[in-house]
Design a protein around this motif. Structure first.
Motif, short mmCIF file in Angstrom:
data_model
loop_
_atom_site.label_atom_id
_atom_site.label_comp_id
_atom_site.label_asym_id
_atom_site.label_seq_id
_atom_site.Cartn_x
_atom_site.Cartn_y
_atom_site.Cartn_z
N GLN A 103 -28.40 3.90 -4.31
CA GLN A 103 -27.17 3.26 -4.77
C GLN A 103 -26.11 3.17 -3.67
O GLN A 103 -25.19 2.35 -3.77
N LEU A 104 -26.23 4.00 -2.64
CA LEU A 104 -25.19 4.06 -1.61
C LEU A 104 -25.64 3.58 -0.24
O LEU A 104 -24.81 3.46 0.66
N ARG A 105 -26.89 3.28 -0.07
CA ARG A 105 -27.38 2.99 1.27
C ARG A 105 -26.82 1.72 1.89
O ARG A 105 -26.84 1.56 3.11
N HIS A 106 -26.27 0.83 1.09
CA HIS A 106 -25.68 -0.40 1.62
C HIS A 106 -24.30 -0.18 2.23
O HIS A 106 -23.77 -1.05 2.91
N MET A 107 -23.74 1.00 2.00
CA MET A 107 -22.37 1.27 2.47
C MET A 107 -22.38 1.64 3.95
O MET A 107 -23.25 2.36 4.42
N PRO A 108 -21.37 1.14 4.67
CA PRO A 108 -21.30 1.46 6.10
C PRO A 108 -20.94 2.94 6.32
O PRO A 108 -20.24 3.54 5.51
N THR A 109 -21.47 3.50 7.40
CA THR A 109 -21.18 4.88 7.75
C THR A 109 -20.76 4.96 9.22
O THR A 109 -20.92 4.00 9.97
N HIS A 110 -20.22 6.06 9.59
CA HIS A 110 -19.84 6.38 10.96
C HIS A 110 -18.94 5.30 11.57
O HIS A 110 -17.94 4.95 10.97
N GLN A 111 -19.33 4.76 12.71
CA GLN A 111 -18.50 3.77 13.41
C GLN A 111 -18.37 2.49 12.60
O GLN A 111 -17.30 1.87 12.58
N ALA A 112 -19.42 2.09 11.91
CA ALA A 112 -19.36 0.87 11.10
C ALA A 112 -18.30 1.00 10.02
O ALA A 112 -17.60 0.03 9.71
N ARG A 113 -18.15 2.17 9.45
CA ARG A 113 -17.12 2.41 8.43
C ARG A 113 -15.73 2.29 9.05
O ARG A 113 -14.83 1.71 8.46
N GLN A 114 -15.57 2.85 10.24
CA GLN A 114 -14.27 2.79 10.91
C GLN A 114 -13.91 1.36 11.30
O GLN A 114 -12.74 1.00 11.34
#
Length: 151
Positions: A103-114
């Motif tokens: 359910q959450l894998r499409h969300m950006p993490t790390h630098q992509a989130r920033q």
């Protein structure tokens, strides 16, 4: 048979024996080196696996103590279980780690989130918190079960 031929054959035989002994020694040395390398690699893999199991248990304890967001814990545990025991994610209660990940894998993490726009990140956080809330009891039960699981 002439004596010089006999001595020539004896010397040729001695040379052949010496060459074969050198070859056998070299092969034994190669086998010993391979065995040592294999044992070293197996020891490294065993330590790496144990470190991952320890990490799983630490994350599970953090979930039980409410010291980590459930979504992050699920993502991390799922990643570690992929290497340690992927078959566990097909069984209850551990299946919740895979469900939350999916359910959450499409969300950006790390630098992509920033690098993502603030409003989009807020929208994603809202969705993430809803997923956490929906699965909170299952996650806590799975964390306790995985912490006590014998790998």
């Amino acid at each position: 048979m002439p004596q010089w031929l006999q001595w020539s054959l004896i010397i040729a035989g001695a040379i052949a024996i010496t060459v074969l002994l050198g070859f056998i020694r070299r092969q034994i040395s190669i086998l010993a080196d391979n065995r040592r390398r294999k044992q070293k690699a197996e020891a490294f893999q065993a330590k790496r696996r144990q470190d991952m199991i320890d990490s799983i248990r630490v994350i599970a304890m953090a979930v039980e103590e409410n010291q980590i967001e459930y979504s992050e814990a699920c993502l991390r545990i799922k990643g570690l279980l992929d290497h340690v025991a992927p078959e566990l994610m097909e069984r209850a209660p551990f299946r919740v780690f895979m469900e939350v990940y999916e359910q959450l894998r499409h969300m950006p993490t790390h630098q992509a989130r920033q690098d993502t726009e603030v409003r989009f990140v807020e929208k994603m956080d809202k969705e993430r918190f809803e997923v956490e809330e929906r699965h909170a009891d299952e996650i806590r039960r799975a964390a306790t079960a995985i912490r006590n699981h014998a790998f």
